[in-house]
Design a protein around this motif. Structure first.
Motif, short mmCIF file in Angstrom:
data_model
loop_
_atom_site.label_atom_id
_atom_site.label_comp_id
_atom_site.label_asym_id
_atom_site.label_seq_id
_atom_site.Cartn_x
_atom_site.Cartn_y
_atom_site.Cartn_z
N PRO A 52 21.09 -10.16 -57.35
CA PRO A 52 19.64 -10.35 -57.26
C PRO A 52 19.15 -11.32 -58.33
N HIS A 53 18.01 -11.94 -58.07
CA HIS A 53 17.42 -12.83 -59.06
C HIS A 53 16.89 -12.00 -60.23
N PRO A 54 17.01 -12.52 -61.47
CA PRO A 54 16.52 -11.75 -62.64
C PRO A 54 15.06 -11.34 -62.54
N MET A 55 14.24 -12.13 -61.81
CA MET A 55 12.83 -11.80 -61.66
C MET A 55 12.59 -10.70 -60.62
N ASP A 56 13.63 -10.37 -59.84
CA ASP A 56 13.50 -9.36 -58.79
C ASP A 56 14.80 -8.57 -58.69
N PRO A 57 15.15 -7.82 -59.75
CA PRO A 57 16.47 -7.16 -59.79
C PRO A 57 16.65 -6.06 -58.75
N HIS A 58 15.57 -5.57 -58.16
CA HIS A 58 15.68 -4.49 -57.18
C HIS A 58 15.27 -4.97 -55.79
N ALA A 59 15.53 -6.22 -55.51
CA ALA A 59 15.14 -6.81 -54.23
C ALA A 59 15.77 -6.05 -53.06
N PRO A 60 14.96 -5.59 -52.11
CA PRO A 60 15.51 -4.90 -50.93
C PRO A 60 16.51 -5.76 -50.16
N GLU A 61 16.31 -7.09 -50.25
CA GLU A 61 17.20 -7.99 -49.53
C GLU A 61 18.64 -7.88 -50.02
N ALA A 62 18.83 -7.50 -51.28
CA ALA A 62 20.19 -7.33 -51.81
C ALA A 62 20.92 -6.23 -51.06
N ASP A 63 20.25 -5.10 -50.85
CA ASP A 63 20.87 -4.00 -50.12
C ASP A 63 21.11 -4.37 -48.66
N ARG A 64 20.17 -5.10 -48.08
CA ARG A 64 20.35 -5.50 -46.68
C ARG A 64 21.55 -6.43 -46.53
N LEU A 65 21.68 -7.38 -47.47
CA LEU A 65 22.81 -8.30 -47.39
C LEU A 65 24.12 -7.56 -47.62
N ALA A 66 24.12 -6.62 -48.56
CA ALA A 66 25.34 -5.85 -48.84
C ALA A 66 25.75 -5.02 -47.64
N SER A 67 24.78 -4.64 -46.83
CA SER A 67 25.10 -3.81 -45.67
C SER A 67 25.75 -4.60 -44.54
N ILE A 68 25.69 -5.92 -44.60
CA ILE A 68 26.29 -6.74 -43.55
C ILE A 68 27.80 -6.56 -43.51
N GLU A 69 28.38 -6.44 -44.69
CA GLU A 69 29.83 -6.45 -44.81
C GLU A 69 30.25 -5.43 -45.86
N PRO A 70 31.18 -4.52 -45.55
CA PRO A 70 31.59 -3.48 -46.51
C PRO A 70 32.12 -4.03 -47.83
N ARG A 71 32.65 -5.22 -47.81
CA ARG A 71 33.21 -5.78 -49.05
C ARG A 71 32.12 -6.29 -50.01
N CYS A 72 30.85 -6.28 -49.57
CA CYS A 72 29.75 -6.73 -50.41
C CYS A 72 29.25 -5.61 -51.32
N THR A 73 28.96 -5.96 -52.58
CA THR A 73 28.45 -5.01 -53.56
C THR A 73 27.29 -5.64 -54.32
N VAL A 74 26.19 -4.91 -54.48
CA VAL A 74 25.08 -5.41 -55.29
C VAL A 74 25.49 -5.39 -56.75
N CYS A 75 25.27 -6.49 -57.44
CA CYS A 75 25.74 -6.64 -58.82
C CYS A 75 24.65 -7.28 -59.67
N ASN A 76 24.23 -6.57 -60.73
CA ASN A 76 23.20 -7.11 -61.63
C ASN A 76 23.79 -7.59 -62.95
N GLU A 77 25.08 -7.82 -62.99
CA GLU A 77 25.68 -8.36 -64.21
C GLU A 77 25.15 -9.77 -64.47
N ASN A 78 25.22 -10.20 -65.72
CA ASN A 78 24.75 -11.52 -66.09
C ASN A 78 25.51 -12.59 -65.31
N PHE A 79 24.76 -13.57 -64.81
CA PHE A 79 25.35 -14.60 -63.96
C PHE A 79 26.44 -15.39 -64.68
N TYR A 80 26.20 -15.79 -65.92
CA TYR A 80 27.20 -16.57 -66.65
C TYR A 80 28.42 -15.73 -67.01
#
Length: 373
Positions: free
Chosen positions: A227-255
């Motif tokens: 998710p973008h740092p300005m929207d760490p709880h974006a619902p779109e993250a969960d929706r995208l993760a639900s497309i494919e089981p191998r997807c995981t929502v991750c809020n670790e630092n990008f760098y």
């Protein structure tokens, strides 16, 4: 001083409605005005006026929306953002800005196109997508080819950016490793109303690209949905993760994520994260074309549409003496005064530490901070 330039305006995107509270573009307009009014006055004795998003009757913003027949709404902003200016709008802008120099921060293409058609001089600054250096970089664009050339010596090169990525990546590599298994990609999300997502007068979203993203993800063992740092709880993250089981929502630092060898690529619609990724040795893939070009290469030729990458120097009078002098204005003598270099001056001024806060805390304190961005 040419009689045609009698004043200056500082402005951002005066058409972008707030999504809550104060319009973000007004913060940018106030910031720019406070930053440049003194050095421009010292350099060329020009008074700098401020133009903001304003809903009061008869205001510039209100009048333009009425001229275009659009309700004042965030979706209307997307419609007008890059449209070709109609004659009625050109006539209004001619009346407002004739005899002025416009200095803008992230102007909408609509305004640039209008200024070019009306031969109204303008200077524009935008944020450079590489956000991991000691301070923020900016893109510089100008209606005057002479001024653009005069500032060419301030250009930040690809080499400077790449070397900065090297020391950031080296520091991040010393931190504990995430248990990533197999080939891994990062899917970088964006704020839903980000201007780079505007496509043909509407905002694009991951929902529009679910099928191509699903196909791309098949090439990897794991996909980290960031998710973008300005929207760490974006619902779109969960929706995208639900497309494919191998997807995981991750809020670790990008760098921090880019410092992992298992991470091979970054995907997004138009995020600047995909511009940054190659500096860290990763593939950056935009699903739609990134809307900005930068002249990072010293051999690049100015075609009038690219931005010159420069450091944060446009609060210094000599910068304006060079720029405005090249535009034909009478300027005061150079003083040679430069502020002493200071890391994070622009970053602090704009309140945009974002993902870099984690990097900076590591270097400032010499300790291992929590890795969640």
């Amino acid at each position: 001083m040419p009689k045609s330039i009698q004043r200056a305006y500082a402005m951002a995107d005066v058409f972008q409605p707030p999504c809550g509270g104060d319009a973000g573009s007004n913060k940018d307009a106030r910031w720019l005005h406070a930053l440049i009014q003194r050095p421009i006055a010292l350099a060329a004795h020009l008074e700098v006026h401020k133009l903001e998003f304003d809903l009061s009757p008869g205001s510039f913003t209100q009048t333009v929306y009425e001229l275009l027949g659009l309700p004042l709404h965030i979706d209307s902003w997307a419609r007008l953002y890059a449209m070709e200016p109609p004659d009625a709008l050109l006539a209004h802008l001619e009346k407002q800005f004739r005899g002025s120099l416009v200095v803008g921060f992230e102007l909408p293409p609509l305004m640039r196109h209008a200024f070019e058609q009306l031969d109204i001089p303008y200077i524009e600054f935008i944020m450079h997508p590489a956000r991991f250096l000691d301070d923020l970089l900016f893109g510089f664009r100008c209606s005057s080819a002479e001024a653009f050339s005069a500032i060419g010596g301030e250009r930040i090169s690809i080499e400077q950016i790449a070397l900065s990525a090297g020391w950031v990546q080296a520091a991040m590599s010393r931190l504990p490793r995430l248990p990533l298994k197999g080939r891994t990609a990062v899917a970088a999300l964006q704020p839903v109303h980000e201007r780079t997502l505007i496509r043909q007068g509407a905002f694009a979203s991951f929902a529009d690209y679910a099928e191509p993203f699903a196909q791309i993800m098949q090439a990897y063992d794991a996909v980290l949905v960031k998710p973008h740092p300005m929207d760490p709880h974006a619902p779109e993250a969960d929706r995208l993760a639900s497309i494919e089981p191998r997807c995981t929502v991750c809020n670790e630092n990008f760098y921090y994520l880019l410092s992992h060898e298992a991470v091979e690529a970054v995907y997004s619609i138009t995020s600047s994260a995909c511009v940054e990724a190659p500096y860290f040795g990763k593939q950056g893939v935009h699903i739609e074309a990134y809307p900005f070009r930068f002249m990072d290469n010293p051999d690049a030729q100015d075609d009038g549409a690219a931005y010159l990458p420069i450091p944060f120097i446009f609060y210094e009078p000599d910068f304006w003496r060079t720029t405005l002098g090249a535009m034909g204005l009478t300027v005061s003598p150079y003083t040679g005064y430069l502020f002493a270099p200071k890391p994070n001056r622009a970053r602090i001024s704009l309140g945009m530490d974002g993902e870099y806060r984690f990097v900076d805390s590591l270097f400032s304190h010499g300790s291992v901070p929590h890795t969640t961005g």
